[in-house]
Scaffold this motif. Sequence first.
Motif, PDB file in Angstrom:
ATOM      1  N   VAL A   1     -15.496 -46.614 -25.348  1.00  0.00           N
ATOM      2  CA  VAL A   1     -15.005 -47.987 -25.553  1.00  0.00           C
ATOM      3  C   VAL A   1     -16.219 -48.912 -25.498  1.00  0.00           C
ATOM      4  O   VAL A   1     -17.048 -48.795 -24.576  1.00  0.00           O
TER       5      VAL A   1
ATOM      6  N   GLN B   1     -13.530 -32.173 -20.898  1.00  0.00           N
ATOM      7  CA  GLN B   1     -14.645 -31.800 -20.031  1.00  0.00           C
ATOM      8  C   GLN B   1     -15.469 -33.024 -19.720  1.00  0.00           C
ATOM      9  O   GLN B   1     -15.745 -33.824 -20.615  1.00  0.00           O
TER      10      GLN B   1
ATOM     11  N   HIS C   1     -15.457 -54.361 -24.018  1.00  0.00           N
ATOM     12  CA  HIS C   1     -14.004 -54.186 -23.897  1.00  0.00           C
ATOM     13  C   HIS C   1     -13.602 -53.332 -22.686  1.00  0.00           C
ATOM     14  O   HIS C   1     -12.426 -53.036 -22.507  1.00  0.00           O
ATOM     15  N   HIS C   2     -14.592 -52.917 -21.884  1.00  0.00           N
ATOM     16  CA  HIS C   2     -14.251 -52.046 -20.750  1.00  0.00           C
ATOM     17  C   HIS C   2     -13.281 -52.731 -19.778  1.00  0.00           C
ATOM     18  O   HIS C   2     -13.287 -53.938 -19.633  1.00  0.00           O
ATOM     19  N   ARG C   3     -12.480 -51.921 -19.155  1.00  0.00           N
ATOM     20  CA  ARG C   3     -11.521 -52.331 -18.109  1.00  0.00           C
ATOM     21  C   ARG C   3     -10.461 -53.307 -18.615  1.00  0.00           C
ATOM     22  O   ARG C   3      -9.979 -54.160 -17.874  1.00  0.00           O
ATOM     23  N   ARG C   4     -10.079 -53.152 -19.886  1.00  0.00           N
ATOM     24  CA  ARG C   4      -8.998 -53.992 -20.420  1.00  0.00           C
ATOM     25  C   ARG C   4      -7.865 -53.138 -20.967  1.00  0.00           C
ATOM     26  O   ARG C   4      -7.041 -53.633 -21.753  1.00  0.00           O
ATOM     27  N   GLY C   5      -7.887 -51.848 -20.641  1.00  0.00           N
ATOM     28  CA  GLY C   5      -6.805 -50.981 -21.100  1.00  0.00           C
ATOM     29  C   GLY C   5      -7.010 -50.396 -22.487  1.00  0.00           C
ATOM     30  O   GLY C   5      -6.142 -49.687 -22.993  1.00  0.00           O
ATOM     31  N   VAL C   6      -8.172 -50.676 -23.093  1.00  0.00           N
ATOM     32  CA  VAL C   6      -8.418 -50.178 -24.454  1.00  0.00           C
ATOM     33  C   VAL C   6      -8.508 -48.647 -24.460  1.00  0.00           C
ATOM     34  O   VAL C   6      -7.901 -47.968 -25.302  1.00  0.00           O
TER      35      VAL C   6
ATOM     36  N   TYR D   1      -9.752 -40.652 -16.398  1.00  0.00           N
ATOM     37  CA  TYR D   1      -8.855 -39.535 -16.742  1.00  0.00           C
ATOM     38  C   TYR D   1      -7.758 -39.367 -15.689  1.00  0.00           C
ATOM     39  O   TYR D   1      -6.603 -39.111 -16.035  1.00  0.00           O
TER      40      TYR D   1
ATOM     41  N   HIS E   1      -2.025 -51.142 -17.152  1.00  0.00           N
ATOM     42  CA  HIS E   1      -2.122 -52.110 -18.241  1.00  0.00           C
ATOM     43  C   HIS E   1      -0.843 -52.144 -19.052  1.00  0.00           C
ATOM     44  O   HIS E   1      -0.151 -51.164 -19.130  1.00  0.00           O
TER      45      HIS E   1
ATOM     46  N   SER F   1      -6.559 -41.771 -13.897  1.00  0.00           N
ATOM     47  CA  SER F   1      -5.649 -42.901 -14.107  1.00  0.00           C
ATOM     48  C   SER F   1      -4.713 -42.650 -15.289  1.00  0.00           C
ATOM     49  O   SER F   1      -3.570 -43.136 -15.306  1.00  0.00           O
TER      50      SER F   1
ATOM     51  N   ILE G   1     -14.718 -39.833 -26.203  1.00  0.00           N
ATOM     52  CA  ILE G   1     -14.003 -41.114 -26.132  1.00  0.00           C
ATOM     53  C   ILE G   1     -14.981 -42.158 -25.623  1.00  0.00           C
ATOM     54  O   ILE G   1     -15.713 -41.926 -24.649  1.00  0.00           O
TER      55      ILE G   1
HETATM   56  C1  LIG Z   1     -14.336 -44.170 -19.594  1.00  0.00           C
HETATM   57  C2  LIG Z   1     -13.948 -45.279 -20.589  1.00  0.00           C
HETATM   58  C3  LIG Z   1     -13.568 -44.630 -21.920  1.00  0.00           C
HETATM   59  C4  LIG Z   1     -12.765 -46.052 -20.009  1.00  0.00           C
HETATM   60  O1  LIG Z   1     -12.356 -47.008 -20.996  1.00  0.00           O
HETATM   61  P1  LIG Z   1     -11.697 -48.423 -20.547  1.00  0.00           P
HETATM   62  O2  LIG Z   1     -11.094 -49.019 -21.746  1.00  0.00           O
HETATM   63  O3  LIG Z   1     -12.714 -49.220 -19.832  1.00  0.00           O
HETATM   64  O4  LIG Z   1     -10.591 -47.918 -19.522  1.00  0.00           O
HETATM   65  P2  LIG Z   1      -9.239 -48.685 -19.101  1.00  0.00           P
HETATM   66  O5  LIG Z   1      -9.454 -50.163 -19.092  1.00  0.00           O
HETATM   67  O6  LIG Z   1      -8.131 -48.163 -19.951  1.00  0.00           O
HETATM   68  O7  LIG Z   1      -9.102 -48.185 -17.607  1.00  0.00           O
HETATM   69  C5  LIG Z   1      -7.967 -47.507 -17.114  1.00  0.00           C
HETATM   70  C6  LIG Z   1      -8.224 -47.137 -15.673  1.00  0.00           C
HETATM   71  O8  LIG Z   1      -9.284 -46.170 -15.605  1.00  0.00           O
HETATM   72  C7  LIG Z   1     -10.020 -46.387 -14.376  1.00  0.00           C
HETATM   73  N1  LIG Z   1     -11.359 -46.881 -14.695  1.00  0.00           N
HETATM   74  C8  LIG Z   1     -11.838 -47.243 -15.914  1.00  0.00           C
HETATM   75  N2  LIG Z   1     -13.118 -47.653 -15.804  1.00  0.00           N
HETATM   76  C9  LIG Z   1     -13.438 -47.578 -14.494  1.00  0.00           C
HETATM   77  C10 LIG Z   1     -14.614 -47.891 -13.756  1.00  0.00           C
HETATM   78  N3  LIG Z   1     -15.726 -48.379 -14.341  1.00  0.00           N
HETATM   79  N4  LIG Z   1     -14.609 -47.670 -12.415  1.00  0.00           N
HETATM   80  C11 LIG Z   1     -13.507 -47.178 -11.800  1.00  0.00           C
HETATM   81  N5  LIG Z   1     -12.337 -46.878 -12.450  1.00  0.00           N
HETATM   82  C12 LIG Z   1     -12.325 -47.067 -13.786  1.00  0.00           C
HETATM   83  C13 LIG Z   1      -9.282 -47.483 -13.631  1.00  0.00           C
HETATM   84  O9  LIG Z   1      -8.270 -46.847 -12.852  1.00  0.00           O
HETATM   85  C14 LIG Z   1      -8.662 -48.257 -14.781  1.00  0.00           C
HETATM   86  O10 LIG Z   1      -7.538 -49.038 -14.395  1.00  0.00           O
HETATM   87  P3  LIG Z   1      -7.793 -50.520 -13.786  1.00  0.00           P
HETATM   88  O11 LIG Z   1      -8.749 -51.212 -14.684  1.00  0.00           O
HETATM   89  O12 LIG Z   1      -6.412 -51.123 -13.807  1.00  0.00           O
HETATM   90  O13 LIG Z   1      -8.328 -50.327 -12.407  1.00  0.00           O
HETATM   91  C15 LIG Z   1     -15.134 -46.295 -20.781  1.00  0.00           C
HETATM   92  O14 LIG Z   1     -15.624 -46.684 -19.511  1.00  0.00           O
HETATM   93  C16 LIG Z   1     -16.300 -45.748 -21.567  1.00  0.00           C
HETATM   94  O15 LIG Z   1     -16.327 -45.837 -22.798  1.00  0.00           O
HETATM   95  N6  LIG Z   1     -17.284 -45.186 -20.824  1.00  0.00           N
HETATM   96  C17 LIG Z   1     -18.502 -44.678 -21.470  1.00  0.00           C
HETATM   97  C18 LIG Z   1     -18.220 -43.446 -22.267  1.00  0.00           C
HETATM   98  C19 LIG Z   1     -17.697 -42.304 -21.412  1.00  0.00           C
HETATM   99  O16 LIG Z   1     -18.102 -42.083 -20.286  1.00  0.00           O
HETATM  100  N7  LIG Z   1     -16.747 -41.550 -22.019  1.00  0.00           N
HETATM  101  C20 LIG Z   1     -16.181 -40.380 -21.375  1.00  0.00           C
HETATM  102  C21 LIG Z   1     -17.159 -39.266 -21.480  1.00  0.00           C
HETATM  103  S1  LIG Z   1     -16.548 -37.813 -20.685  1.00  0.00           S
END
Ligand SMILES: CC(C)(COP(=O)(O)OP(=O)(O)OC[C@H]1O[C@@H](n2cnc3c(N)ncnc32)[C@H](O)[C@@H]1OP(=O)(O)O)[C@@H](O)C(=O)NCCC(=O)NCCS
Length: 165
Positions: free
Chosen positions: A81, A113, A85-90, A127, A165, A129, A79
């Motif tokens: 994003v 994993q 677009h990070h931290r926008r609920g995507v 995860y 979100h 969250s 997965i």
């Molecule tokens: C992990 C990932 C998929 C999260 O996607 P995202 O769209 O940014 O996540 P969301 O906006 O839906 O976040 C939901 C919640 O997750 C947690 N969260 C997400 N990113 C976070 C961060 N950088 N630090 C702390 N908490 C985080 C928070 O609780 C967040 O809620 P909040 O923003 O209201 O505090 C994204 O950061 C990503 O693509 N990371 C790189 C790839 C990766 O690591 N993939 C997983 C490999 S195992």
Amino acid sequence: MIRAITPDDASDVATLAVTSELFPPEAIGFVQQMMADYFAAKADGGHACLVDDHDGRLAAVAYYEPLPATDRTWELTMIGVDRSHHRRGVGTGLLQAVEADLRTRDQRLLLIQTSATPAFDRARAFYLSCGYDEEARVRDYYETGDDMVLFRKDLTAPALESGSH
Ligand SMILES: CC(C)(COP(=O)(O)OP(=O)(O)OC[C@H]1O[C@@H](n2cnc3c(N)ncnc32)[C@H](O)[C@@H]1OP(=O)(O)O)[C@@H](O)C(=O)NCCC(=O)NCCS
């Protein structure tokens, strides 16, 4: 708009895997091969891949597959994003779409994993969250000093609102 991947998305997904910070640039070939394998055979073998398309540009990708020798247990193997677009609920929306797809098909468990290292702090926070439980740790799984954390969600339990979100 969240939708199933098409062959036209393959190269954008490989780029997204890097711009999301999921893989380093030198690993783009691995994702390209993953996409080629998906369209050649894995999709017919039950693997699934959703993308989140924002006006023709891919914002996120999720790949998941059934685990052999299990009763309806799946693993989310990728997965990512796009950084902008990070931290926008995507990510939450896309993971919820994966779960909804599996629930619709009466599937039972989703496992994920990830690494226990600080580089994956945000992934583990994400995860948790999204309502996943930390189920197990395997010490030195990826390499010495790099443990694997296994997250689990029971898809037969009622879906709860996750995240803010
Ligand atoms: C992990 C990932 C998929 C999260 O996607 P995202 O769209 O940014 O996540 P969301 O906006 O839906 O976040 C939901 C919640 O997750 C947690 N969260 C997400 N990113 C976070 C961060 N950088 N630090 C702390 N908490 C985080 C928070 O609780 C967040 O809620 P909040 O923003 O209201 O505090 C994204 O950061 C990503 O693509 N990371 C790189 C790839 C990766 O690591 N993939 C997983 C490999 S195992």
